[in-house]
Motif scaffolding. Structure first.
Motif, PDB file in Angstrom:
ATOM      1  N   GLN A 246     -30.979 -13.402 -17.983  1.00 24.47           N
ATOM      2  CA  GLN A 246     -32.566 -13.479 -18.030  1.00 24.47           C
ATOM      3  C   GLN A 246     -32.931 -12.153 -18.480  1.00 24.47           C
ATOM      4  O   GLN A 246     -32.331 -11.148 -18.061  1.00 24.47           O
TER       5      GLN A 246
ATOM      6  N   ARG B  20     -35.321 -16.119 -21.098  1.00 22.86           N
ATOM      7  CA  ARG B  20     -33.889 -17.139 -20.335  1.00 22.86           C
ATOM      8  C   ARG B  20     -33.431 -17.764 -21.327  1.00 22.86           C
ATOM      9  O   ARG B  20     -33.832 -18.486 -22.256  1.00 22.86           O
ATOM     10  N   PRO B  21     -32.092 -17.952 -21.294  1.00 32.82           N
ATOM     11  CA  PRO B  21     -31.272 -18.850 -22.261  1.00 32.82           C
ATOM     12  C   PRO B  21     -32.070 -20.213 -22.308  1.00 32.82           C
ATOM     13  O   PRO B  21     -32.326 -20.726 -21.081  1.00 32.82           O
TER      14      PRO B  21
ATOM     15  N   TRP C 275     -28.776 -25.361 -29.885  1.00 30.72           N
ATOM     16  CA  TRP C 275     -28.727 -24.055 -29.535  1.00 30.72           C
ATOM     17  C   TRP C 275     -28.080 -23.789 -28.544  1.00 30.72           C
ATOM     18  O   TRP C 275     -27.594 -22.576 -28.262  1.00 30.72           O
TER      19      TRP C 275
ATOM     20  N   TRP D 108     -25.122 -20.602 -28.079  1.00 30.63           N
ATOM     21  CA  TRP D 108     -25.011 -19.836 -27.011  1.00 30.63           C
ATOM     22  C   TRP D 108     -23.467 -19.701 -26.506  1.00 30.63           C
ATOM     23  O   TRP D 108     -22.841 -18.667 -26.380  1.00 30.63           O
TER      24      TRP D 108
ATOM     25  N   PHE E  45     -24.786 -15.468 -27.556  1.00 30.26           N
ATOM     26  CA  PHE E  45     -26.295 -15.293 -27.806  1.00 30.26           C
ATOM     27  C   PHE E  45     -26.862 -16.320 -28.417  1.00 30.26           C
ATOM     28  O   PHE E  45     -26.345 -17.240 -29.067  1.00 30.26           O
TER      29      PHE E  45
ATOM     30  N   ASN F 187     -30.916 -18.650 -28.540  1.00 29.79           N
ATOM     31  CA  ASN F 187     -32.356 -18.879 -28.402  1.00 29.79           C
ATOM     32  C   ASN F 187     -32.866 -18.853 -27.075  1.00 29.79           C
ATOM     33  O   ASN F 187     -31.826 -19.367 -26.159  1.00 29.79           O
ATOM     34  N   TRP F 188     -33.932 -18.074 -26.851  1.00 29.82           N
ATOM     35  CA  TRP F 188     -34.496 -18.154 -25.329  1.00 29.82           C
ATOM     36  C   TRP F 188     -35.676 -18.863 -25.202  1.00 29.82           C
ATOM     37  O   TRP F 188     -36.541 -19.127 -26.122  1.00 29.82           O
TER      38      TRP F 188
ATOM     39  N   GLY G 100     -35.245 -16.185 -30.867  1.00 39.97           N
ATOM     40  CA  GLY G 100     -33.943 -15.443 -30.597  1.00 39.97           C
ATOM     41  C   GLY G 100     -33.216 -15.211 -31.720  1.00 39.97           C
ATOM     42  O   GLY G 100     -33.823 -15.234 -32.890  1.00 39.97           O
TER      43      GLY G 100
ATOM     44  N   SER H 248     -30.057 -16.086 -34.004  1.00 34.81           N
ATOM     45  CA  SER H 248     -28.878 -17.386 -34.266  1.00 34.81           C
ATOM     46  C   SER H 248     -28.386 -16.992 -35.684  1.00 34.81           C
ATOM     47  O   SER H 248     -28.811 -16.395 -36.509  1.00 34.81           O
TER      48      SER H 248
END
Length: 184
Positions: A2, A11-12, A52, A56, A61, A63-64, A80, A82
């Motif tokens: 976060q 946050r993810p 998404w 991760w 890594f 999107n949040w 985020g 991608s």
């Protein structure tokens, strides 16, 4: 992981974000410049969210869920970095979409600047790009403020006019960061 920025909390994404994802991405107003149009239903939002989350897990890594620091429980948008594939290239894509109630407050710029810094400093990406429609002048301004520059047109949506590709390399970003630091 976060993160808290000046005004934003990131946050993810998680599976429980599906309803809010559909509210934002299913809203015709947030799709004004999207030739693919709004998400058709909650099932589609769940499929996107699953991709998404998988991104991760595979890449470390993605999107949040984006909210204000003071109200982290109320998601205002998603965005985020991608890996995205288009007809002729793959890019480290900076993307974001905010609910209409968050528009006009500079949140997209704050988010984009953080995402770029995170992409170069922590993920160690060599280049970050973004794809924007020709008539979406507000997003073009956000990308320019974040340091990206127009490179060329790109075919990103089948049977639609081309979009604009904006890019920033880590070397360009480091040079800009050094100039800003030295000017202080």
């Amino acid at each position: 992981m976060q993160s808290t920025l000046k005004r934003l909390h990131l946050r993810p994404v998680i599976a429980l974000d599906a309803a809010r994802l559909f509210e934002i991405y299913g809203d015709p107003a947030t799709n004004t410049f999207n030739p693919a149009g709004p998400y058709p239903d909650i099932h589609h939002a769940k499929m996107v969210l699953a991709r998404w989350i998988s991104h991760w897990e595979l890449n470390g890594f993605g999107n949040w869920a984006i909210s204000l620091r003071d109200t982290p429980e109320k998601t205002l948008g998603f965005g985020g970095l991608s890996i995205s594939h288009f007809a002729d290239i793959s890019i480290n894509n900076l993307g974001y979409r905010f609910a209409t109630e968050a528009w006009g407050n500079g949140l997209a710029t704050e988010f984009s600047q953080y995402a770029i810094k995170h992409g170069f400093d922590h993920i160690k990406l060599a280049e970050i790009s973004a794809v924007v429609r020709k008539n979406h002048l507000v997003s073009q301004k956000v990308l320019t403020k974040a340091g990206l520059r127009y490179v060329r047109e790109i075919l990103d949506v089948q049977n639609a006019p081309p979009s604009l590709l904006f890019t920033l390399t880590r070397e360009e970003w480091n040079n800009k960061s050094t100039k800003i630091t030295n000017a202080r």
